[in-house]
Design a protein around this motif. Structure first.
Motif, PDB file in Angstrom:
ATOM      1  N   LEU A 169      18.034  16.466  -1.906  1.00  0.00           N
ATOM      2  CA  LEU A 169      17.022  16.883  -2.869  1.00  0.00           C
ATOM      3  C   LEU A 169      16.992  16.002  -4.121  1.00  0.00           C
ATOM      4  N   GLY A 170      18.133  15.421  -4.496  1.00  0.00           N
ATOM      5  CA  GLY A 170      18.164  14.567  -5.678  1.00  0.00           C
ATOM      6  C   GLY A 170      17.383  13.285  -5.504  1.00  0.00           C
ATOM      7  N   SER A 171      17.378  12.737  -4.291  1.00  0.00           N
ATOM      8  CA  SER A 171      16.654  11.492  -3.989  1.00  0.00           C
ATOM      9  C   SER A 171      16.032  11.639  -2.602  1.00  0.00           C
TER      10      SER A 171
ATOM     11  N   ALA B 139      15.512   6.984   3.622  1.00  0.00           N
ATOM     12  CA  ALA B 139      14.583   6.760   4.731  1.00  0.00           C
ATOM     13  C   ALA B 139      14.872   5.423   5.403  1.00  0.00           C
ATOM     14  N   ASP B 140      15.199   5.462   6.685  1.00  0.00           N
ATOM     15  CA  ASP B 140      15.520   4.259   7.449  1.00  0.00           C
ATOM     16  C   ASP B 140      14.309   3.888   8.307  1.00  0.00           C
ATOM     17  N   PRO B 141      13.636   2.761   8.022  1.00  0.00           N
ATOM     18  CA  PRO B 141      12.453   2.384   8.813  1.00  0.00           C
ATOM     19  C   PRO B 141      12.732   2.260  10.303  1.00  0.00           C
ATOM     20  N   GLU B 142      13.971   1.969  10.674  1.00  0.00           N
ATOM     21  CA  GLU B 142      14.297   1.821  12.089  1.00  0.00           C
ATOM     22  C   GLU B 142      14.390   3.167  12.810  1.00  0.00           C
ATOM     23  N   GLN B 143      14.338   4.271  12.046  1.00  0.00           N
ATOM     24  CA  GLN B 143      14.366   5.595  12.669  1.00  0.00           C
ATOM     25  C   GLN B 143      13.005   6.285  12.600  1.00  0.00           C
ATOM     26  N   VAL B 144      11.973   5.535  12.234  1.00  0.00           N
ATOM     27  CA  VAL B 144      10.629   6.096  12.165  1.00  0.00           C
ATOM     28  C   VAL B 144      10.047   6.209  13.569  1.00  0.00           C
ATOM     29  N   VAL B 145       9.772   7.444  13.992  1.00  0.00           N
ATOM     30  CA  VAL B 145       9.183   7.686  15.304  1.00  0.00           C
ATOM     31  C   VAL B 145       7.704   7.310  15.293  1.00  0.00           C
ATOM     32  N   CYS B 146       7.001   7.731  14.254  1.00  0.00           N
ATOM     33  CA  CYS B 146       5.602   7.364  14.095  1.00  0.00           C
ATOM     34  C   CYS B 146       5.244   7.412  12.617  1.00  0.00           C
ATOM     35  N   ARG B 147       4.186   6.708  12.274  1.00  0.00           N
ATOM     36  CA  ARG B 147       3.792   6.567  10.873  1.00  0.00           C
ATOM     37  C   ARG B 147       2.271   6.524  10.804  1.00  0.00           C
ATOM     38  N   PHE B 148       1.701   7.184   9.795  1.00  0.00           N
ATOM     39  CA  PHE B 148       0.259   7.200   9.615  1.00  0.00           C
ATOM     40  C   PHE B 148      -0.065   6.795   8.180  1.00  0.00           C
ATOM     41  N   ASP B 149      -0.818   5.716   8.018  1.00  0.00           N
ATOM     42  CA  ASP B 149      -1.181   5.196   6.706  1.00  0.00           C
ATOM     43  C   ASP B 149      -2.679   5.349   6.483  1.00  0.00           C
ATOM     44  N   VAL B 150      -3.056   5.711   5.269  1.00  0.00           N
ATOM     45  CA  VAL B 150      -4.462   5.786   4.886  1.00  0.00           C
ATOM     46  C   VAL B 150      -4.654   4.937   3.647  1.00  0.00           C
ATOM     47  N   SER B 151      -5.606   3.996   3.701  1.00  0.00           N
ATOM     48  CA  SER B 151      -5.855   3.133   2.552  1.00  0.00           C
ATOM     49  C   SER B 151      -7.237   2.516   2.658  1.00  0.00           C
ATOM     50  N   ALA B 152      -7.923   2.417   1.526  1.00  0.00           N
ATOM     51  CA  ALA B 152      -9.219   1.759   1.503  1.00  0.00           C
ATOM     52  C   ALA B 152      -9.089   0.270   1.778  1.00  0.00           C
TER      53      ALA B 152
END
Length: 237
Positions: free
Chosen positions: A192-194, A199-212
Protein backbone atom coordinates in the motif's frame (compact mmCIF):
# COMPACT_ATOMS: atom_id res chain seq x y z
CA UNK A 1 24.93 3.19 -47.58
CA UNK A 2 25.71 2.30 -51.21
CA UNK A 3 23.06 1.76 -53.86
CA UNK A 4 23.97 -1.94 -53.99
CA UNK A 5 23.12 -2.33 -50.32
CA UNK A 6 19.66 -0.81 -50.64
CA UNK A 7 16.75 -3.27 -50.28
CA UNK A 8 14.77 -4.05 -53.39
CA UNK A 9 11.74 -5.93 -54.64
CA UNK A 10 13.25 -9.32 -53.77
CA UNK A 11 13.66 -8.35 -50.11
CA UNK A 12 10.08 -7.08 -49.96
CA UNK A 13 8.81 -10.35 -51.46
CA UNK A 14 10.86 -12.40 -48.99
CA UNK A 15 9.52 -10.35 -46.08
CA UNK A 16 5.98 -10.89 -47.37
CA UNK A 17 6.54 -14.66 -47.49
CA UNK A 18 7.97 -14.58 -43.94
CA UNK A 19 4.88 -12.70 -42.80
CA UNK A 20 2.59 -15.30 -44.40
CA UNK A 21 4.51 -18.07 -42.64
CA UNK A 22 4.26 -16.24 -39.31
CA UNK A 23 0.51 -15.82 -39.81
CA UNK A 24 0.12 -19.57 -40.40
CA UNK A 25 2.19 -20.42 -37.32
CA UNK A 26 0.21 -18.01 -35.16
CA UNK A 27 -3.11 -19.50 -36.31
CA UNK A 28 -1.83 -23.04 -35.74
CA UNK A 29 -0.70 -22.11 -32.22
CA UNK A 30 -4.09 -20.58 -31.43
CA UNK A 31 -5.87 -23.66 -32.75
CA UNK A 32 -3.65 -25.98 -30.64
CA UNK A 33 -4.37 -23.90 -27.54
CA UNK A 34 -8.09 -24.18 -28.20
CA UNK A 35 -7.80 -27.95 -28.56
CA UNK A 36 -5.83 -28.29 -25.30
CA UNK A 37 -8.53 -26.71 -23.16
CA UNK A 38 -8.10 -24.28 -20.31
CA UNK A 39 -5.86 -25.98 -17.73
CA UNK A 40 -2.96 -28.35 -17.23
CA UNK A 41 0.66 -28.48 -18.37
CA UNK A 42 -0.34 -28.95 -22.00
CA UNK A 43 -2.53 -25.87 -21.91
CA UNK A 44 0.31 -23.85 -20.37
CA UNK A 45 2.68 -24.95 -23.15
CA UNK A 46 0.07 -24.12 -25.75
CA UNK A 47 -0.38 -20.66 -24.23
CA UNK A 48 3.38 -20.07 -24.29
CA UNK A 49 3.44 -21.15 -27.94
CA UNK A 50 0.76 -18.59 -28.76
CA UNK A 51 2.79 -15.83 -27.12
CA UNK A 52 5.91 -16.90 -29.04
CA UNK A 53 3.98 -17.01 -32.32
CA UNK A 54 2.53 -13.58 -31.55
CA UNK A 55 6.00 -12.12 -31.07
CA UNK A 56 7.19 -13.76 -34.29
CA UNK A 57 4.19 -12.36 -36.17
CA UNK A 58 4.78 -8.88 -34.76
CA UNK A 59 8.44 -8.95 -35.80
CA UNK A 60 7.60 -10.25 -39.30
CA UNK A 61 4.91 -7.61 -39.73
CA UNK A 62 7.24 -4.82 -38.67
CA UNK A 63 10.00 -6.03 -41.03
CA UNK A 64 7.61 -6.23 -43.96
CA UNK A 65 6.13 -2.82 -43.22
CA UNK A 66 9.56 -1.19 -43.06
CA UNK A 67 10.76 -2.77 -46.31
CA UNK A 68 7.52 -1.94 -48.09
CA UNK A 69 7.98 1.70 -47.11
CA UNK A 70 11.69 1.81 -47.96
CA UNK A 71 11.25 0.32 -51.43
CA UNK A 72 7.78 1.44 -52.52
CA UNK A 73 6.99 4.33 -50.15
CA UNK A 74 3.88 2.40 -49.09
CA UNK A 75 2.53 1.20 -45.74
CA UNK A 76 0.27 -1.59 -44.52
CA UNK A 77 -3.12 -0.94 -42.87
CA UNK A 78 -2.15 -3.08 -39.88
CA UNK A 79 -1.00 -2.05 -36.41
CA UNK A 80 0.57 -4.92 -34.47
CA UNK A 81 -0.04 -4.16 -30.76
CA UNK A 82 2.69 -4.35 -28.20
CA UNK A 83 5.85 -4.05 -30.27
CA UNK A 84 8.99 -3.70 -28.19
CA UNK A 85 7.31 -1.63 -25.47
CA UNK A 86 6.97 -4.67 -23.21
CA UNK A 87 9.43 -7.56 -22.66
CA UNK A 88 8.43 -11.15 -23.26
CA UNK A 89 6.30 -12.72 -20.55
CA UNK A 90 8.43 -14.53 -17.98
CA UNK A 91 5.91 -15.01 -15.18
CA UNK A 92 4.43 -18.24 -13.79
CA UNK A 93 2.81 -20.59 -16.30
CA UNK A 94 -0.17 -21.11 -14.01
CA UNK A 95 -0.59 -17.93 -11.92
CA UNK A 96 -2.32 -18.33 -8.59
CA UNK A 97 -2.80 -14.57 -8.10
CA UNK A 98 -3.20 -11.53 -10.31
CA UNK A 99 -2.73 -7.83 -9.70
CA UNK A 100 -4.62 -5.24 -11.74
CA UNK A 101 -2.79 -1.92 -12.05
CA UNK A 102 -4.74 1.02 -13.49
CA UNK A 103 -3.70 4.57 -14.22
CA UNK A 104 -6.01 7.19 -15.75
CA UNK A 105 -4.99 10.81 -16.28
CA UNK A 106 -7.41 13.73 -16.43
CA UNK A 107 -7.13 17.48 -16.96
CA UNK A 108 -9.39 19.78 -14.95
CA UNK A 109 -10.86 21.89 -17.75
CA UNK A 110 -13.94 23.26 -15.95
CA UNK A 111 -13.14 23.87 -12.26
CA UNK A 112 -16.51 25.47 -11.56
CA UNK A 113 -18.36 22.46 -12.92
CA UNK A 114 -16.17 20.17 -10.83
CA UNK A 115 -16.86 22.12 -7.64
CA UNK A 116 -20.59 22.38 -8.42
CA UNK A 117 -20.82 18.59 -8.72
CA UNK A 118 -19.01 18.18 -5.40
CA UNK A 119 -21.36 20.67 -3.75
CA UNK A 120 -24.35 18.63 -4.97
CA UNK A 121 -22.86 15.52 -3.40
CA UNK A 122 -22.22 17.20 -0.05
CA UNK A 123 -25.70 18.77 -0.06
CA UNK A 124 -27.26 15.32 -0.40
CA UNK A 125 -24.78 13.59 1.90
CA UNK A 126 -22.91 15.93 4.28
CA UNK A 127 -20.81 13.00 5.54
CA UNK A 128 -19.12 12.75 2.12
CA UNK A 129 -17.23 16.02 2.69
CA UNK A 130 -13.89 16.02 4.48
CA UNK A 131 -12.26 18.62 6.71
CA UNK A 132 -11.74 20.89 3.67
CA UNK A 133 -15.45 21.14 2.95
CA UNK A 134 -15.54 24.91 3.45
CA UNK A 135 -12.99 25.27 0.64
CA UNK A 136 -15.73 24.24 -1.77
CA UNK A 137 -17.49 27.53 -1.03
CA UNK A 138 -14.39 29.67 -0.61
CA UNK A 139 -12.84 32.12 -3.08
CA UNK A 140 -9.66 30.11 -3.68
CA UNK A 141 -10.08 27.95 -6.77
CA UNK A 142 -7.05 25.80 -6.00
CA UNK A 143 -8.35 24.80 -2.58
CA UNK A 144 -11.84 24.35 -3.99
CA UNK A 145 -10.66 21.99 -6.71
CA UNK A 146 -8.58 20.02 -4.21
CA UNK A 147 -11.57 19.54 -1.93
CA UNK A 148 -13.94 18.82 -4.82
CA UNK A 149 -11.69 16.07 -6.13
CA UNK A 150 -11.54 14.53 -2.68
CA UNK A 151 -15.34 14.53 -2.43
CA UNK A 152 -16.02 13.19 -5.93
CA UNK A 153 -13.41 10.45 -5.90
CA UNK A 154 -14.61 9.46 -2.44
CA UNK A 155 -18.21 9.27 -3.64
CA UNK A 156 -17.89 7.63 -7.06
CA UNK A 157 -16.09 4.52 -8.28
CA UNK A 158 -13.19 5.24 -10.68
CA UNK A 159 -15.04 3.47 -13.52
CA UNK A 160 -18.06 5.75 -13.06
CA UNK A 161 -15.84 8.83 -13.11
CA UNK A 162 -14.22 7.54 -16.30
CA UNK A 163 -17.67 7.20 -17.86
CA UNK A 164 -18.99 10.56 -16.61
CA UNK A 165 -15.77 12.62 -16.63
CA UNK A 166 -17.28 15.36 -18.83
CA UNK A 167 -20.04 15.93 -16.26
CA UNK A 168 -17.34 16.60 -13.69
CA UNK A 169 -15.45 19.11 -15.82
CA UNK A 170 -12.63 16.69 -16.59
CA UNK A 171 -10.92 15.83 -19.87
CA UNK A 172 -9.46 12.37 -20.20
CA UNK A 173 -5.82 11.84 -21.05
CA UNK A 174 -3.81 8.65 -21.41
CA UNK A 175 -4.74 5.55 -19.47
CA UNK A 176 -3.31 2.07 -19.04
CA UNK A 177 -4.32 -1.19 -17.39
CA UNK A 178 -1.84 -3.96 -16.57
CA UNK A 179 -2.79 -7.47 -15.46
CA UNK A 180 0.20 -8.93 -13.60
CA UNK A 181 0.56 -12.61 -12.68
CA UNK A 182 1.91 -13.85 -9.36
CA UNK A 183 2.61 -17.02 -7.40
CA UNK A 184 1.56 -15.95 -3.92
CA UNK A 185 -0.89 -13.38 -2.58
CA UNK A 186 0.63 -10.29 -1.02
CA UNK A 187 0.42 -9.84 2.74
CA UNK A 188 -2.31 -7.40 3.85
CA UNK A 189 -0.97 -3.87 3.56
CA UNK A 190 2.32 -5.05 2.04
CA UNK A 191 2.32 -2.83 -1.04
CA UNK A 192 0.00 0.00 0.00
CA UNK A 193 2.90 2.40 0.60
CA UNK A 194 4.13 2.09 -3.00
CA UNK A 195 1.40 0.34 -5.01
CA UNK A 196 3.11 0.50 -8.43
CA UNK A 197 6.75 0.20 -7.41
CA UNK A 198 6.98 -3.58 -7.66
CA UNK A 199 5.32 -3.94 -11.06
CA UNK A 200 7.46 -6.31 -13.14
CA UNK A 201 6.85 -5.88 -16.91
CA UNK A 202 7.95 -9.48 -17.46
CA UNK A 203 4.97 -10.68 -15.40
CA UNK A 204 2.37 -8.72 -17.37
CA UNK A 205 -0.20 -11.16 -18.75
CA UNK A 206 -1.96 -8.50 -20.80
CA UNK A 207 -1.99 -4.73 -21.07
CA UNK A 208 -4.46 -2.21 -22.49
CA UNK A 209 -3.36 1.33 -23.38
CA UNK A 210 -5.57 4.25 -24.41
CA UNK A 211 -4.02 7.38 -25.91
CA UNK A 212 -4.86 9.99 -28.52
CA UNK A 213 -1.28 9.67 -29.76
CA UNK A 214 -2.14 6.36 -31.41
CA UNK A 215 -4.34 8.05 -34.03
CA UNK A 216 -1.86 10.74 -35.02
CA UNK A 217 -1.08 8.85 -38.23
CA UNK A 218 -4.75 8.06 -39.03
CA UNK A 219 -4.44 4.46 -37.91
CA UNK A 220 -8.17 4.02 -38.16
CA UNK A 221 -11.25 5.58 -39.68
CA UNK A 222 -14.69 5.97 -38.21
CA UNK A 223 -17.80 4.51 -39.81
CA UNK A 224 -18.20 7.55 -42.06
CA UNK A 225 -14.63 7.20 -43.29
CA UNK A 226 -13.59 10.55 -41.85
CA UNK A 227 -10.92 9.16 -39.53
CA UNK A 228 -10.15 10.29 -36.02
CA UNK A 229 -12.79 10.53 -33.35
CA UNK A 230 -11.07 9.79 -30.03
CA UNK A 231 -8.38 7.85 -28.23
CA UNK A 232 -7.37 4.47 -29.60
CA UNK A 233 -6.98 1.35 -27.47
CA UNK A 234 -3.96 -0.89 -27.94
CA UNK A 235 -3.68 -4.27 -26.29
CA UNK A 236 -0.48 -6.22 -25.68
CA UNK A 237 0.25 -9.73 -24.44
Amino acid sequence: MSDAAQPGAAEVRAAAEALKTALDRHLEAVERRSAEGGSGAGAARAEAAVHAAFDELAAAGEAYDELLYDVYDEVTPFEIPGGDSMPAYAGPEEPSTIGVLIRRDYTVVEPQRLMAQAQRVTALDPDSADADEEALEGPFAGSGVHAALSVLFGEYEPDEIATRHEEFGLEEGDSTLWVIAGDEPAEPGEWLGSPFEGADPEQVVCRFDVSAVFDEEDLYEDEDGDGGGGPVVRAAH
